[in-house]
Design an enzyme around this catalytic site. Structure first.
Site, short mmCIF file in Angstrom:
data_model
loop_
_atom_site.label_atom_id
_atom_site.label_comp_id
_atom_site.label_asym_id
_atom_site.label_seq_id
_atom_site.Cartn_x
_atom_site.Cartn_y
_atom_site.Cartn_z
N TYR A 49 7.02 1.16 1.98
CA TYR A 49 6.76 2.47 2.58
C TYR A 49 7.64 3.54 1.92
CZ TYR A 49 3.72 0.56 6.24
OH TYR A 49 2.67 -0.02 6.94
N GLU A 126 1.34 -4.06 -4.78
CA GLU A 126 1.64 -4.64 -3.46
C GLU A 126 1.47 -6.17 -3.46
OE1 GLU A 126 -0.59 -2.39 -0.56
OE2 GLU A 126 0.85 -0.73 -0.66
P1 TYD Z 1 0.11 5.60 5.56
O1 TYD Z 1 0.40 4.89 4.27
O2 TYD Z 1 0.05 7.10 5.53
O3 TYD Z 1 -1.29 5.12 6.21
P2 TYD Z 1 -2.20 3.82 6.05
O4 TYD Z 1 -1.50 2.67 6.73
O5 TYD Z 1 -3.50 4.18 6.76
O6 TYD Z 1 -2.42 3.59 4.56
O7 TYD Z 1 1.20 5.20 6.65
C1 TYD Z 1 1.73 3.90 6.70
C2 TYD Z 1 1.99 3.54 8.14
O8 TYD Z 1 3.02 4.36 8.66
C3 TYD Z 1 0.79 3.74 9.05
O9 TYD Z 1 -0.09 2.62 9.03
C4 TYD Z 1 1.44 3.97 10.38
C5 TYD Z 1 2.76 4.66 10.04
N1 TYD Z 1 2.72 6.13 10.20
C6 TYD Z 1 3.21 6.69 11.38
O10 TYD Z 1 3.67 5.96 12.29
N2 TYD Z 1 3.18 8.05 11.54
C7 TYD Z 1 2.68 8.87 10.59
O11 TYD Z 1 2.66 10.12 10.79
C8 TYD Z 1 2.17 8.29 9.37
C9 TYD Z 1 1.60 9.18 8.28
C10 TYD Z 1 2.21 6.92 9.22
#
Ligand code: TYD
Length: 153
Positions: A49, A126
């Site tokens: 992340y 990944e």
């Molecule tokens: P992201 O990579 O933006 O989304 P995705 O999983 O759909 O590819 O974000 C990673 C994870 O971080 C997401 O699954 C949940 C968390 N997250 C939050 O809790 N709050 C937020 O505002 C964002 C953008 C993500």
């Protein structure tokens, strides 16, 4: 064929829906070529992340992702990165379309059941993060002719 990475998050494990979620990928015709349970270390999570590391909510994401082990899967199929993202649905479970995993199982942005790689390039990085080469298996899927036409694979 492509391979992509899916993580079944602690929310999936705690709610006892691992089997149901994995079954959705199987029923779609996606081949499972790697699967294991792991604990996400601080280092792995910070890499995974990295795009959120400086956000004020990174701490709560970290706590959530380390609340229990997770299950990581390598999934194989034609255009599988795109297909799995479609099956997963948008990040916010409250916005995700019914019929998607997040749309059917999640009321949350954070507790959204699964992670799925968002591009072939990300998937390659990944997969290497979570699997060694020997943990991804190349085996015949005998139902392939029933999942794809000859000129699709
Ligand atoms: P992201 O990579 O933006 O989304 P995705 O999983 O759909 O590819 O974000 C990673 C994870 O971080 C997401 O699954 C949940 C968390 N997250 C939050 O809790 N709050 C937020 O505002 C964002 C953008 C993500």
């Amino acid at each position: 064929m492509q391979i992509t990475l899916v993580i079944l998050k602690p929310s999936a494990i705690q709610r006892g829906i691992l089997g149901e979620v994995i079954s959705r990928f199987e029923k779609k015709g996606i081949q499972i070529v790697g699967l294991k349970m792991v604990h996400l270390t601080d280092k792995i999570l910070a890499e995974h992340y990295a795009h959120l590391f400086n956000k004020p909510f990174y701490g709560r994401i970290k706590d959530s992702m380390q609340a229990s082990p997770v299950v990581v899967m390598a999934l194989k199929g034609v255009d599988v990165v795109h297909v799995v993202r479609k099956l997963t649905g948008v990040t916010n479970g409250r916005d995700a379309e019914p019929g998607t995993i997040r749309g059917d199982y999640s009321m949350s942005v954070q507790e959204n059941i699964v992670h799925a790689s968002d591009s072939p390039e990300t998937a390659a990085v990944e997969l290497k993060r979570f699997f060694s080469d020997s943990e991804i298996f190349d085996y015949a899927s005998h139902l392939t002719p029933y999942f794809y036409a000859n000129d699709e694979r």
